[in-house]
Design a protein around this motif. Structure first.
Motif, PDB file in Angstrom:
ATOM      1  N   GLU C 410     -44.415 -23.775  43.768  1.00  0.00           N
ATOM      2  CA  GLU C 410     -43.152 -23.148  43.350  1.00  0.00           C
ATOM      3  C   GLU C 410     -42.098 -23.358  44.338  1.00  0.00           C
ATOM      4  O   GLU C 410     -42.330 -22.982  45.800  1.00  0.00           O
ATOM      5  CB  GLU C 410     -43.035 -21.764  42.931  1.00  0.00           C
ATOM      6  CG  GLU C 410     -44.203 -21.628  41.621  1.00  0.00           C
ATOM      7  CD  GLU C 410     -44.290 -19.939  41.362  1.00  0.00           C
ATOM      8  OE1 GLU C 410     -43.717 -19.098  41.943  1.00  0.00           O
ATOM      9  OE2 GLU C 410     -45.049 -19.649  40.400  1.00  0.00           O
ATOM     10  N   SER C 472     -41.626 -11.760  41.777  1.00  0.00           N
ATOM     11  CA  SER C 472     -42.144 -13.519  41.365  1.00  0.00           C
ATOM     12  C   SER C 472     -42.315 -13.534  40.174  1.00  0.00           C
ATOM     13  O   SER C 472     -42.182 -12.752  39.264  1.00  0.00           O
ATOM     14  CB  SER C 472     -43.229 -13.762  42.434  1.00  0.00           C
ATOM     15  OG  SER C 472     -44.414 -13.364  41.735  1.00  0.00           O
ATOM     16  N   ARG C 473     -42.811 -14.717  39.888  1.00  0.00           N
ATOM     17  CA  ARG C 473     -43.033 -15.206  38.465  1.00  0.00           C
ATOM     18  C   ARG C 473     -44.262 -14.285  37.828  1.00  0.00           C
ATOM     19  O   ARG C 473     -44.409 -14.157  36.662  1.00  0.00           O
ATOM     20  CB  ARG C 473     -43.313 -16.490  38.408  1.00  0.00           C
ATOM     21  CG  ARG C 473     -42.027 -17.503  38.510  1.00  0.00           C
ATOM     22  CD  ARG C 473     -42.118 -18.992  38.295  1.00  0.00           C
ATOM     23  NE  ARG C 473     -40.881 -19.446  38.211  1.00  0.00           N
ATOM     24  CZ  ARG C 473     -40.073 -19.977  39.306  1.00  0.00           C
ATOM     25  NH1 ARG C 473     -40.665 -19.596  40.452  1.00  0.00           N
ATOM     26  NH2 ARG C 473     -39.003 -20.530  39.132  1.00  0.00           N
ATOM     27  N   SER C 509     -49.109 -18.617  43.218  1.00  0.00           N
ATOM     28  CA  SER C 509     -48.307 -19.775  42.687  1.00  0.00           C
ATOM     29  C   SER C 509     -49.133 -21.049  42.142  1.00  0.00           C
ATOM     30  O   SER C 509     -48.923 -21.799  41.500  1.00  0.00           O
ATOM     31  CB  SER C 509     -46.958 -20.135  43.333  1.00  0.00           C
ATOM     32  OG  SER C 509     -47.249 -20.182  44.392  1.00  0.00           O
ATOM     33  N   CYS C 523     -44.037 -18.237  48.389  1.00  0.00           N
ATOM     34  CA  CYS C 523     -43.809 -17.459  46.917  1.00  0.00           C
ATOM     35  C   CYS C 523     -42.292 -17.392  46.697  1.00  0.00           C
ATOM     36  O   CYS C 523     -42.093 -16.578  47.354  1.00  0.00           O
ATOM     37  CB  CYS C 523     -44.661 -16.523  46.769  1.00  0.00           C
ATOM     38  SG  CYS C 523     -44.559 -15.624  45.401  1.00  0.00           S
TER      39      CYS C 523
END
Lengths: 559, 365, 530
Positions: C410, C472-473, C509, C523
């Motif tokens: 990412e 984060s995601r 990620s 990240c």
């Protein structure tokens, strides 16, 4: 540089050789003391660990860590100044509300009492008559032989470049660069029998040769101008009135040994000398007598003044080199010696001011001439700083081998009216006392003085007349050594303290027998095992006290 | 070393120590050679991991042809040297020096829990009969009790200014957290600006504590067990934290772990440790430790059970999974923290038990 | 490590990349500091200004995950300047020409754009390493915990091969292993692809050997499965993992993507955890088995320089806890698995030695003083402090690997505009199950913070010491910020030591395709005041 920023000061010094001391001085001068912030900046700028730096700064007497410290009056309370009212001046100044503090002997015993304030030496006999005073010139030569070092020193203007050159200055350098070889110079110096005038007496030619023979570069010439021995002030006079001779001598030393750089490590207590030397160096550089390719000879030599910060031990060459390098100024273990592992671990000739100043004379007039200046078998001359209970204190250039009597009575006028000489010190304080019992037959040369268990050293002689309490004199001397002990080795760090305590009759309650045993056991261990000359020499004071003044010792230990 | 270029030369250099002739290699000091010959030369400022300092002067020896005794730790041997390590004159001066040192401290006998080298002064003082009370006078060093750090006691009243702490911090650790302030008898070990250790570059590796020959710097955590009556026992093991593998001696009194000390002979660390190895052993006997096997109940809580029951329950889960999903449904994760025997057993358990390679460890974390 | 720890004060040039050694391996770092006092040059490549970076003559604060670009450009300079060791390359390496060709386009200027450090600094680093007489490389997880971890390591190998800095005292490629016995776990075969002693499971010879030794006729001839894969398969109907045994690992906190991990463990029918504390992971277990701790049990561990050393019990085991090997053997015996009749740690270790060629010369009794570094192929062999001395360990030539730069899994974007990188702190070990229970540690490190450059704090309008939300995601956590120039602008740092601020909720990620090591060091996140 009063308004310079931290970054500017660091930028100015960071890439100079031996930068720590001058950088600390720059902050000290700017702020009047060394603040935490200044130490952090210096630590950061020179990449030197902060704790190390802090420890090193606290080692030096004259680096102040409190605001206003630089300008606080510091009064000399050395042996001679104590006899001349140093303590009274200190007390008066304190009573006047000044942040006055004492300082160890600051090399003005010929005209006491000095008081250092900022970068000015005041002198006076009481707190009321202190005024800026230049150091005294030597009196006209009272002897019959020929002088060497002082031959031009009394001439008006000799401490200007013009004056120095008018008196033949720099002709030795010109001669050397145009027609001599390094080997030739070393040969001449060796043949002259010039030896270390700082006290150790090591033959200068042999020292230079050892440096010349080393194939590790860059080499250095370091002038030991840290004249810290109490009762010694001869180098001050040479530098104040014949500064170019020192510079010329150092350049020649550089040529002889293959060193492209030199440092004058000057004691803190000579601020006027510091300014003068800086000015002289700039002039000499401007005149093309210093720097790159001097007089088109292909020889390059750079010379720097580095000011100490108040530590007797920095007169010891290992400490001096550590101090110059910005390290904690403990003495170094020897061997290796500086001739192979000196400044920044490279070959280095460490010479005293007096030694280096003699060099141009020897080059100009030859080795035989210099040698012949001594009496009998002795070669050359020695400067003696004479002070204390004597009519005409001051610096004298004696032919080595001169009877002490001649110096004391014929040259310096003898003791004050109605008094007699009870004792003199040798080597400032390091040689301890010589009692009146033996003074009549003493000649001023090392073989004679050593036969009495003392040594000539740097040539400081303090005179004590019959009114003086010799136990008190010994106490003050030992207190000086205790104050100046660096703390590296046990015998000196503890021994100087314990001996001082034992010489303080008020605080000591030992029987005479126990006192004697303790003092002598400590002395024996100090002499045999100390790591440097300070600890080895300090017991000379107690040894000679007992030898020549047993009655006074007994009287003081029995009360 | 297969081809030591010095070995040929080394055979040619010889020295005589206390009448015994021996060869040495270029650069060796009199002290090092004497030690090899089992001569017991006293010293207080020596730590063989550090540059010889030459401060205590107890190691001085007599060398034929040299007027003053020389410090054996800083003097390199030269060919043909004749050395006496303990003539009566030297022994007398050693006693004097020890009496001088003893006179500046308040306390010579300190608890061995203080540190690895903490008994050096008292041992020498005893050996030389230097408890004479001679040389009474001012004491040196000021103890810093304000520093509240829980690890290092700064009891400078027992300091003898050998600077081993400062030197180990600089030379061995490269931290330069502490320094020698002032000079002479006023010498004081401290940090910059006299700050607490926490505010300095100190990493609490404890090396200063362990090299201190008087216990002036002491292990505060270990001293909590000073009152326990049992003898201190040391067990040599290896630190359980990072993979440097520092050798360490766990100190116990009875069944209680009371401290840790670095092992000078440790092949990976040569006496060095960091804060974790030095000071964080007490998780072992922490009250949170699991004492008995646990089995999860239907309500999600754990129940303490006997080993037999626990092992059966553990095994049954695997047997069931194998029966229901096949042997490839089982997975084992070994620990990078437990010893070889754990990892080996785990992989064998998976490979021998289920015939799969469903085994890994935590190195991918 | 290719070279021993005692070599660390010997190099004249040190290239340290992705290693916060003064905090994570403090005792090893003392060796490097000694090299510095002897005059060695130190180049540190690390996004953060670590203590090691402060000591460096040159610090390259490269953007997280840009290592390959840096290393390619360094190789480019070394080749361009003729600083290669042609004799070494000719004698011991292969495929140099292709590599030399490959390097042509990767100039320092090109790398500068990716690494965000001046090209001149890259050039300088390459010149110093290239000119070194004794150049040594040190790295840690800052190199391996990337999706390109293998590429990173191979790029470092390329540098060492180019300059011949291998197989000699004071040189080498030296990964600093993280855990006390992570080397040992590999040595013992606790890895999917190798039997004990790194004997590949796919090799028929070794397959036969262990089939017999372990009396397991059905032993798979292959099919190694990593932990990462296993966690992905937990609870899955088809080919799923349904029962798991975990020894001494707080998987839930140390592993990336905590939520995923928690889900996986929950999906198991059966979980057995062996540990000394009731860790977050143990709490999810069906059966928790109390292990003896360090200091209570005899055993062996191997350090980062392959030194095999004895652990000794100083006190009795706490409560009824037992050594791990005893516990595992107990379960095995319950299941009727043969070969678990061990009576002591010594029995277990000696069996390992008998099956592992690199331990063949070792036994319980001769390792007492820790004098051996494997391989020790037979009794009486002195061990092998330096690997690759005359030839490479596997006997094959050193291959130059053609590697290209890849972005991290990412990269920052408008939604997640800040790089997060994670690591460790001096006073804490991993998830603090141990150090957190040592008295006094809280005096030095009581809580975790998020390190942010002071200028970033200003730009983002966040107060020093305030609490922020970092997302984060994969998740979001809250923690306190600390302004420090250790962090470069645009990159923030925190450790994973405190369960309360478990940063591994955010990480995960991507994974290295070869080793399946997670990209814990990179990240993208966004940070908002609370």
């Amino acid at each position: 540089m009063a308004d310079a920023t931290n970054e500017e000061l660091i930028g100015q010094w960071k890439n100079q050789p031996a930068p720590l001391l001058p950088l600390l001085h720059a902050f000290h001068d700017r702020d009047g003391y060394l603040s935490d912030d200044a130490l952090r900046a210096v630590s950061d700028g020179l990449k030197t660990p902060l704790a190390d730096l802090y420890g090193t700064v606290t080692f030096y007497h004259h680096f102040s860590r409190t605001p206003g410290g630089l300008d606080a009056p510091r009064v000399c309370t050395g042996n001679i100044c104590c006899m001349r009212g140093g303590n009274e001046i200190l007390e008066t100044l304190k009573a006047q509300g000044k942040a006055a503090a004492e300082m160890p002997c600051s090399g003005r015993c010929d005209e006491p009492v000095p008081v250092l304030t900022g970068h000015t030496t005041l002198a006076g006999t009481s707190a009321d008559n202190l005024k800026p005073t230049p150091s005294p010139l030597p009196a006209p030569y009272p002897g019959v032989n020929e002088e060497c070092l002082f031959s031009n020193i009394r001439k008006e203007g000799h401490n200007t470049l013009e004056g120095y050159q008018a008196n033949g200055g720099f002709s030795a350098l010109t001669k050397t660069l145009s027609s001599a070889t390094p080997e030739g110079v070393i040969e001449t110096i060796t043949a002259s029998k010039l030896a270390g005038r700082g006290g150790a007496g090591f033959p200068t030619g042999i020292k230079w040769n050892a440096v010349a023979e080393c194939d590790r570069h860059p080499k250095s010439i370091v002038c030991n101008a840290d004249e810290g021995e109490p009762g010694c002030f001869k180098d001050r006079t040479l530098m104040d009135y014949d500064p170019y001779a020192l510079i010329e001598g150092m350049i020649i030393a550089g040529f002889a040994t293959g060193a492209p750089r030199g440092f004058i490590y000057l004691r803190y207590e000579y601020p006027e000398t510091n300014a003068l030397l800086e000015r002289c160096l700039a002039e000499v550089l401007e005149a093309g007598l210093l720097g790159n390719n001097i007089q088109d000879s292909g020889f390059t030599f750079h010379l720097y003044v580095r000011r100490g910060a108040g530590a007797y031990i920095c007169g010891e060459e290992g400490s001096l080199l550590n101090s110059l390098e910005g390290k904690h100024p403990f003495p170094r273990n020897k061997p290796p010696f500086p001739v192979t592992h000196g400044f920044e671990d490279k070959p280095t000739a460490v010479n005293n001011v007096e030694t280096l100043c003699a060099v141009p004379h020897i080059i100009n007039r030859g080795a035989d001439w210099y040698q012949s200046l001594g009496l009998g078998e002795h070669a050359g001359t020695k400067l003696i700083s004479l002070s204390g209970d004597i009519k005409r204190p001051g610096n004298y250039e004696i032919p080595i081998g001169l009877p002490l009597k001649t110096l004391l009575y014929d040259w310096a006028g003898g003791p004050l009216e109605g008094r007699s000489v009870q004792a003199v010190t040798m080597a400032g304080l390091s040689g301890g006392f010589l009692g009146h019992q033996i003074l009549d037959d003493l000649t001023l040369d090392d073989p004679c003085i050593r036969s009495h268990g003392s040594f000539l050293g740097a040539g400081g002689i303090m005179v004590f007349d019959d009114t003086r309490d010799m136990v008190k004199a010994a106490h003050d001397a030992m207190a000086f050594f205790a104050h100046e002990s660096c703390g590296k080795c046990f015998p000196c760090r503890i021994g100087t303290q314990r001996l001082t305590e034992r010489l303080n009759s008020e605080s000591d309650n030992l029987s005479h027998e126990a006192w004697t045993e303790e003092v002598n056991d400590i002395g024996e261990a100090m002499k045999a095992t100390s790591a440097c000359g300070l600890g080895m020499a300090a017991p000379n004071v107690t040894d000679s006290l007992q030898k020549y003044f047993p009655d006074q010792v007994e009287a003081s230990t029995n009360n | 070393m297969i081809n030591d270029p010095n070995s040929a030369i080394a055979a040619d250099l010889s020295i005589t120590i206390d009448g015994q002739s021996t060869t040495f290699s270029e650069g060796e000091t009199i002290y090092e050679i004497s030690k090899r010959l089992q001569r017991d030369i006293p010293t207080l400022c020596y730590d063989d991991r550090l540059d010889a300092f030459g401060g205590c002067r107890l190691c001085v020896v007599e060398v034929e042809g040299i007027r003053n005794p020389v410090a054996s730790c800083t003097t390199k041997a030269s060919d043909g040297m004749v050395v006496k390590t303990a003539p009566p004159k030297i022994e007398k001066m050693r006693k004097t020096l020890l009496e001088m040192v003893a006179s500046e401290n308040r306390q010579v006998d300190v608890d061995p829990l203080r540190g690895l080298a903490s008994q050096e002064l008292s041992t020498l003082v005893n050996k030389y009969g230097a408890r004479s009370g001679r040389f009474a006078g001012a004491k040196s060093g000021t103890t810093n009790l304000q520093d509240a750090n829980p690890f290092i006691l700064r009891d400078y009243e027992q300091c003898i200014s050998c600077y081993r702490c400062v030197r180990v911090c600089a030379e061995q650790e490269g931290d330069y957290a502490i320094t020698v302030a002032n000079r002479g008898f006023d010498t004081q070990i401290t940090t910059e600006f006299n700050n607490d250790l926490r505010d300095s570059d100190c990493t609490f590796c404890g090396q200063c504590v362990q090299t201190c020959p008087t216990g002036a710097l002491a292990d505060k955590k270990a001293l909590r067990s000073e009152e326990l009556p049992e003898e201190i026992k040391k067990t040599r093991t290896v630190c359980p934290y990072c993979a440097v593998g520092c050798s360490i001696d766990l100190m116990t009194k009875g069944d209680k772990i009371v401290g840790a000390q670095p092992a000078m002979e440790g092949p990976a660390n040569k006496g060095a440790l960091c804060i974790k190895g030095q000071f964080t052993y007490d998780f072992i006997q922490h009250e949170d430790r699991l004492k008995k096997p646990l089995i999860k109940q239907a309500d999600g809580s754990f129940k303490e059970v006997e080993w037999d029951e626990a092992l059966k329950a553990a095994a049954k889960g695997f047997a069931d999974a194998r029966a229901k999903y096949g042997r490839h449904s089982i997975y084992g994760i070994a620990s990078g923290r437990a010893p070889h025997e754990a990892a080996y057993s785990m992989q064998k358990f998976i490979r021998a038990g289920f015939g799969t390679h469903h085994i890994d460890n935590c190195s991918r974390a | 490590m290719s070279n021993p720890l005692k070599d660390m004060d010997k190099p004249d040039t040190i290239f340290a990349i992705g290693t916060n050694m003064t905090e994570c391996h403090p005792v090893a770092a003392t060796g490097l500091k000694k090299a510095l006092t002897k005059g060695a040059k130190l180049v540190v490549a690390d996004p953060r200004k670590t203590r090691l970076a402060e000591l460096a003559h040159l610090h390259l604060p490269i953007r997280v995950g840009s290592d390959v670009a840096l290393l390619l450009a360094m190789a480019h300079v070394i080749v361009r300047e003729g600083l290669t060791d042609q004799e070494f390359i000719a004698d011991r390496c292969a495929e140099y020409e292709a590599f030399e060709n490959h390097l042509k386009e990767f100039t320092p200027d090109w790398a500068s754009g990716i690494c965000e450090v001046p090209a001149a600094d890259i050039e300088q680093a390459a010149l110093w390493y290239g000119k070194a007489k004794l150049g040594a490389i040190y790295y840690t997880l800052g190199i391996t915990e990337h999706i390109c971890g293998v590429d990173n390591v191979q790029s470092l190998c390329n540098l060492a091969l180019l300059t011949g800095n291998l197989g000699k005292e004071g040189t080498g490629i030296n990964p600093m292993r993280g855990q006390n016995n992570i080397q040992g776990a590999g040595d013992c075969g606790a890895v999917p692809a190798n039997y004990p002693g790194f004997q590949p499971v796919v090799n028929p010879e070794f397959h036969k050997k262990f089939k017999e030794a372990y009396q397991q006729p059905d032993l798979d001839p292959g099919n190694p499965m990593t932990k990462v894969t296993a966690l992905n398969l937990c609870g899955q109907e088809e080919n799923g993992i349904h029962a798991m045994i975990i020894d001494g690992e707080n998987t839930l906190v140390t592993d990336p993507d905590k939520n995923h991990c928690e889900k996986a463990l929950k999906a198991l029918d059966h979980l057995v955890v062996i540990d000394i504390f009731l860790t977050e992971t143990a709490q999810m277990a069906d059966v928790v088995l109390p292990a003896s701790a360090w200091g209570e049990t005899d055993g062996v561990q191997a350090n980062t320089e392959r030194r095999v050393q004895r652990l000794r019990a100083a006190v009795p085991s706490h409560g009824e806890s037992k050594p791990d090997w005893w516990i595992i053997s107990g379960i095995a015996k319950e299941l009727g698995i043969p070969g678990f009749e061990f009576e002591s740690a010594k029995d277990v270790f000696n069996e390992l030695c008998s099956l592992s060629p690199i331990y063949k010369g070792l036994n319980w009794d001769n390792i007492g003083d820790g004098n051996y570094q494997w391989p020790v192929p037979e009794e009486g062999h002195p061990g092998t402090p330096i690997l690759h001395q005359d030839e490479f360990k596997d006997g094959k030539p050193g291959l130059f690997k053609i590697i290209g730069y890849r972005d991290p899994a990412e990269v920052i974007d408008d939604d997640y505009p800040v790089w997060l990188t994670t690591g460790r702190r001096l006073q804490a070990y991993h998830t603090r199950t141990q150090t957190g229970r040592a008295s006094g540690i809280d005096y030095l490190l009581a809580e975790e913070t998020l390190e942010i450059h002071p200028d970033d704090l200003g730009d983002w309008d966040i107060a020093d010491g305030s609490t922020v939300k970092m997302a984060s995601r994969r998740g979001e956590i809250e923690l306190k910020v600390e302004a420090t120039t250790r962090s470069p602008r645009g990159t923030v740092f925190t450790s994973f030591s405190f369960a309360k601020t478990n940063v591994n909720i955010l990480t995960g990620s991507g994974y290295d395709p070869v080793t399946q090591t997670a990209e814990l060091k990179v990240c993208p996140v966004r940070i908002k005041p609370v």
